[in-house]
Scaffold this motif. Structure first.
Motif, PDB file in Angstrom:
ATOM      1  N   GLU A  31      22.514  24.089  52.204  1.00 13.03           N
ATOM      2  CA  GLU A  31      23.231  25.112  51.476  1.00 13.03           C
ATOM      3  C   GLU A  31      23.217  26.457  52.180  1.00 13.03           C
ATOM      4  O   GLU A  31      22.227  26.840  52.782  1.00 13.03           O
ATOM      5  N   ILE A  32      24.325  27.165  52.074  1.00 15.26           N
ATOM      6  CA  ILE A  32      24.338  28.553  52.484  1.00 15.26           C
ATOM      7  C   ILE A  32      23.790  29.311  51.293  1.00 15.26           C
ATOM      8  O   ILE A  32      24.386  29.376  50.233  1.00 15.26           O
ATOM      9  N   LEU A  34      25.047  28.951  37.477  1.00 21.69           N
ATOM     10  CA  LEU A  34      25.249  30.376  37.217  1.00 21.69           C
ATOM     11  C   LEU A  34      23.904  31.085  37.055  1.00 21.69           C
ATOM     12  O   LEU A  34      23.662  32.137  37.668  1.00 21.69           O
ATOM     13  N   PHE A  35      23.012  30.503  36.265  1.00 16.14           N
ATOM     14  CA  PHE A  35      21.691  31.111  36.063  1.00 16.14           C
ATOM     15  C   PHE A  35      20.933  31.211  37.392  1.00 16.14           C
ATOM     16  O   PHE A  35      20.320  32.236  37.694  1.00 16.14           O
ATOM     17  N   LEU A  48      26.282  41.822  42.432  1.00 16.06           N
ATOM     18  CA  LEU A  48      27.613  41.229  42.312  1.00 16.06           C
ATOM     19  C   LEU A  48      28.062  40.611  43.626  1.00 16.06           C
ATOM     20  O   LEU A  48      28.674  39.535  43.638  1.00 16.06           O
ATOM     21  N   VAL A  49      27.743  41.274  44.737  1.00 13.79           N
ATOM     22  CA  VAL A  49      28.086  40.691  46.053  1.00 13.79           C
ATOM     23  C   VAL A  49      27.388  39.339  46.207  1.00 13.79           C
ATOM     24  O   VAL A  49      28.013  38.323  46.530  1.00 13.79           O
ATOM     25  N   ILE A  50      26.078  39.319  45.952  1.00 17.47           N
ATOM     26  CA  ILE A  50      25.320  38.075  46.130  1.00 17.47           C
ATOM     27  C   ILE A  50      25.866  36.979  45.212  1.00 17.47           C
ATOM     28  O   ILE A  50      26.137  35.852  45.651  1.00 17.47           O
ATOM     29  N   ILE A  51      26.072  37.341  43.932  1.00 14.83           N
ATOM     30  CA  ILE A  51      26.504  36.334  42.964  1.00 14.83           C
ATOM     31  C   ILE A  51      27.891  35.796  43.293  1.00 14.83           C
ATOM     32  O   ILE A  51      28.130  34.586  43.296  1.00 14.83           O
ATOM     33  N   SER A  52      28.827  36.706  43.656  1.00 14.55           N
ATOM     34  CA  SER A  52      30.192  36.224  43.888  1.00 14.55           C
ATOM     35  C   SER A  52      30.286  35.421  45.194  1.00 14.55           C
ATOM     36  O   SER A  52      30.946  34.379  45.239  1.00 14.55           O
ATOM     37  N   VAL A  53      29.589  35.880  46.238  1.00 20.16           N
ATOM     38  CA  VAL A  53      29.638  35.103  47.490  1.00 20.16           C
ATOM     39  C   VAL A  53      29.019  33.718  47.281  1.00 20.16           C
ATOM     40  O   VAL A  53      29.546  32.711  47.750  1.00 20.16           O
ATOM     41  N   ARG A  54      27.915  33.695  46.524  1.00 20.55           N
ATOM     42  CA  ARG A  54      27.253  32.406  46.267  1.00 20.55           C
ATOM     43  C   ARG A  54      28.186  31.447  45.498  1.00 20.55           C
ATOM     44  O   ARG A  54      28.299  30.264  45.837  1.00 20.55           O
ATOM     45  N   LEU A  55      28.844  31.958  44.484  1.00 16.20           N
ATOM     46  CA  LEU A  55      29.726  31.089  43.701  1.00 16.20           C
ATOM     47  C   LEU A  55      30.899  30.606  44.554  1.00 16.20           C
ATOM     48  O   LEU A  55      31.293  29.434  44.486  1.00 16.20           O
ATOM     49  N   ALA A  70      30.756  30.254  47.806  1.00 18.32           N
ATOM     50  CA  ALA A  70      30.190  29.307  48.776  1.00 18.32           C
ATOM     51  C   ALA A  70      30.083  27.912  48.173  1.00 18.32           C
ATOM     52  O   ALA A  70      30.363  26.905  48.830  1.00 18.32           O
ATOM     53  N   VAL A  71      29.692  27.857  46.885  1.00 14.88           N
ATOM     54  CA  VAL A  71      29.579  26.553  46.234  1.00 14.88           C
ATOM     55  C   VAL A  71      30.973  25.953  46.010  1.00 14.88           C
ATOM     56  O   VAL A  71      31.230  24.792  46.329  1.00 14.88           O
ATOM     57  N   LYS A  72      31.895  26.801  45.502  1.00 17.41           N
ATOM     58  CA  LYS A  72      33.231  26.306  45.183  1.00 17.41           C
ATOM     59  C   LYS A  72      33.967  25.804  46.425  1.00 17.41           C
ATOM     60  O   LYS A  72      34.579  24.739  46.424  1.00 17.41           O
TER      61      LYS A  72
END
Lengths: 200, 200, 200
Positions: free
Chosen positions: C146-147, C90-91, C178-185, C187-189
């Motif tokens: 990683e993406i 998350l950080f 928020l776009v970057i953070i949510s897409v990244r999370l 992508a990982v999930k």
């Protein structure tokens, strides 16, 4: 005197680069480039990061000539360097002291914080070797084996502590280089290492 | 004309980067970045070291578009490049000549010593490939296998010798690139290598 | 608020560097340097390429202190990071969002083309990790697994599209991160990857 030591350090660093490159079986051009970046890479990185451009060796060709001479010496005497190991170590250590001081001075001249000046000194003295190792696809030796950069940091701290006592520049430089040189020679002799830490 | 050759060289360098990256099984982003740095990395390093910032490709987007096109070409035709090997070599060699001249010119414009200008020409032409290899964790191919950078140095020397005769710039550029291109093609055809030297 | 997120991102990046370095069995100095370049390497590369020198961390020592704290945390808690994996992710993702915005802003401030600003945002957020991997002689993870960088590019595009609507800067920054953070999370999930392409 200081200038002479700078030349000696440059030759020692170029030789160390040339020897690493030859042991990796690089061709003549590769050996020259690795010798070159080992000698001036740290200062170049420093100049680029503080915005002192064109970088040092482009304005003072002396370094280029000195590295050229070291390159020829490395080619001619390449089978005899084993016997010269002690002299080489001494020259390399002189380079370590002088290059640290040059980096410190550059930082002070543009008014940077002492911690940043110490970083610049360490970069000047150690990051030519880092670039050398990266170009040879080795993990930089100063990150894993030798206590080397830490000595530059120590020298930098000694420098700024002494500076508080309003010593003359000459004395300040002399003591700092002697600290770096003697700690380095002891570190080699007594095989001092930094601890490594595993996270698994 | 010179501009067209610059574009051809950029495409060839980007293609060589993309092909290397694909053979290392990088993903699409990795392939694009390697194509990009192979094409503009040498010029970027040069600009940073002489203090010409923001670096070239940030001010002239044409390079970005051209590399984008090369990237798409590399993806679409990736299984056919074997058959195009000769054309690719020719384009790459054109890039070598043109990029060397661009680097030489940049150095001359800011009044640097001929030896430094030659270094800048060589850097412009060859160090994109060095960065490509480092990012793929290979020892740079120009340090060990191919006679490549040496030809840029030779071209630079020819350039400064001819310059003494007060030739027109156009003629000077034409002869220098022809020297670089023809020596390079001969080096490939006749398999010329620089010697490697072992120190053990 | 934004400043706090910048600090959080810097700590996360420094921790990721320290953990990589420890798994490579580097010594204490090596671990510190890798933590340092992972955190500030992307911004340093950006500053050097746009000519904003001395580079950021030399003028604002806060980063140096924060990285120092992260370094100590990494040493002390090195055996417990496995359990903290989710918080660290998350950080790190917050850092990705914030650093992209800082890079975008720097480019806009000196009037560069949106495409170049997006490149600067991506560089700020991702190239510390690239330098970390190169110093550890690994092919950079963002080029092959990683993406990660692609999400910064996406965030940059969203930023410039929204900018056309004359939104306030605060809103613009909020939505982009928020776009970057949510897409990244996501992508990982959901284990999103970019395709790799082979050319043989």
């Amino acid at each position: 005197m200081f200038h002479l030591l700078d030349i000696i350090g440059t030759i020692a660093f170029a030789l160390s680069g040339a020897l690493t490159a030859m042991s990796k079986k690089l061709d003549l051009f590769g050996v020259f480039i690795i010798a070159f970046v080992t000698a001036v890479g740290g200062g170049t990185l420093r100049d680029v990061m503080i915005g002192s451009t064109p970088v040092g060796w482009m304005l003072n060709l002396e370094y280029v000539y000195v590295i050229g001479i070291a390159f020829v010496l490395a080619l001619v005497f390449r089978k005899k360097f084993d016997r010269l190991r002690t002299s080489l170590l001494l020259f390399d250590t002189i380079g370590l002291g002088v290059f640290t001081l040059i980096g410190l001075e550059k930082g002070i001249n543009i008014g940077l914080h002492p911690a940043v000046c110490i970083a610049l000194g360490t970069m000047t003295a150690c990051f030519g070797g880092v670039i050398r190792d990266i170009l040879c696809t080795e993990i930089p030796v100063i990150f894993r084996k030798e206590i080397y950069a830490t000595i530059c940091i120590l020298g930098g701290i000694v420098f700024f502590i002494l500076k508080k006592f309003n010593l003359e520049n000459d004395i300040l430089y002399l003591i700092t280089s002697l600290v770096i040189i003697s700690v380095r020679l002891m570190a080699v002799k007594f095989k001092w290492y930094l601890p490594t830490l595993e996270n698994e």
